[in-house]
Motif scaffolding. Structure first.
Motif, PDB file in Angstrom:
ATOM      1  N   THR A  85       0.711  -1.077   0.013  1.00  0.00           N
ATOM      2  CA  THR A  85       0.158  -0.108   0.161  1.00  0.00           C
ATOM      3  C   THR A  85       0.875   1.158  -0.256  1.00  0.00           C
ATOM      4  O   THR A  85       2.110   1.048   0.433  1.00  0.00           O
ATOM      5  CB  THR A  85      -0.976   0.235   1.214  1.00  0.00           C
ATOM      6  OG1 THR A  85      -0.318  -0.032   2.388  1.00  0.00           O
ATOM      7  CG2 THR A  85      -2.071  -1.231   1.355  1.00  0.00           C
ATOM      8  N   GLU A  86       0.350   2.217  -0.525  1.00  0.00           N
ATOM      9  CA  GLU A  86       1.084   3.468  -0.466  1.00  0.00           C
ATOM     10  C   GLU A  86       1.127   4.170   0.840  1.00  0.00           C
ATOM     11  O   GLU A  86       0.387   3.707   1.671  1.00  0.00           O
ATOM     12  CB  GLU A  86       0.148   4.509  -1.199  1.00  0.00           C
ATOM     13  CG  GLU A  86       0.086   4.397  -2.674  1.00  0.00           C
ATOM     14  CD  GLU A  86       1.470   4.365  -3.459  1.00  0.00           C
ATOM     15  OE1 GLU A  86       2.158   5.131  -3.176  1.00  0.00           O
ATOM     16  OE2 GLU A  86       1.787   3.796  -4.454  1.00  0.00           O
ATOM     17  N   ASN A  94      -1.071  -3.059  -5.885  1.00  0.00           N
ATOM     18  CA  ASN A  94      -1.683  -2.356  -4.518  1.00  0.00           C
ATOM     19  C   ASN A  94      -3.266  -2.771  -4.433  1.00  0.00           C
ATOM     20  O   ASN A  94      -3.974  -2.333  -5.494  1.00  0.00           O
ATOM     21  CB  ASN A  94      -1.734  -0.826  -4.703  1.00  0.00           C
ATOM     22  CG  ASN A  94      -2.218   0.102  -3.392  1.00  0.00           C
ATOM     23  OD1 ASN A  94      -2.839  -0.716  -2.645  1.00  0.00           O
ATOM     24  ND2 ASN A  94      -1.711   1.203  -3.212  1.00  0.00           N
ATOM     25  N   ALA A 139       7.731  -0.004   1.099  1.00  0.00           N
ATOM     26  CA  ALA A 139       8.725   0.855   0.215  1.00  0.00           C
ATOM     27  C   ALA A 139      10.150   0.486   0.504  1.00  0.00           C
ATOM     28  O   ALA A 139      11.134   0.319  -0.534  1.00  0.00           O
ATOM     29  CB  ALA A 139       8.915   2.302   0.687  1.00  0.00           C
TER      30      ALA A 139
END
Length: 118
Positions: free
Chosen positions: A41-42, A69, A48
């Motif tokens: 997910t962002e 995502n 990341a």
């Protein structure tokens, strides 16, 4: 161009592929023998931090590596029982064969995950 024709089994990508949705994921896993998909997910810092790991895994293994995502295509959440991210799922010949949802994974563990499912 349909999702089913955008991948070429004779020319696998050497970098992680960003998948748009469930149809894109299905086309990818139907095209290549072994695929590792990270569900992310962002805003997830652990997700990341997996980006460079996935890049190395794509170059050093025979698997195609991809990211998706599930918030962009909510049916993915139920279909793959996504309860936490990052979630790594290995597909072998179109079927999900192993999953890891234990947070950050070092590159050696990711490559081992791929190799034991080839």
């Amino acid at each position: 161009m349909t999702a089913a024709t955008q991948y070429d089994a004779a020319d696998p990508p050497e970098r992680p592929v960003a998948l748009a949705d469930e149809a894109d994921l299905d086309a990818l896993v139907e095209t290549y023998d072994t695929v590792l998909v990270e569900f992310y997910t962002e805003g997830c810092s652990v997700c990341a931090s997996m980006e460079p790991i996935l890049g190395i895994a794509a170059q050093e293994s025979d698997a195609v590596v991809a990211t998706v995502n599930p918030r962009d295509d909510p049916p993915l959440v139920d279909r793959f029982d996504v309860r936490s991210v990052p979630l790594l799922v290995v597909f072998r010949e179109g079927e999900a064969v192993e999953r890891v949802a234990d947070g950050f994974q070092p590159v050696e563990d990711v490559i081992d995950l791929i190799e034991r499912n080839q």
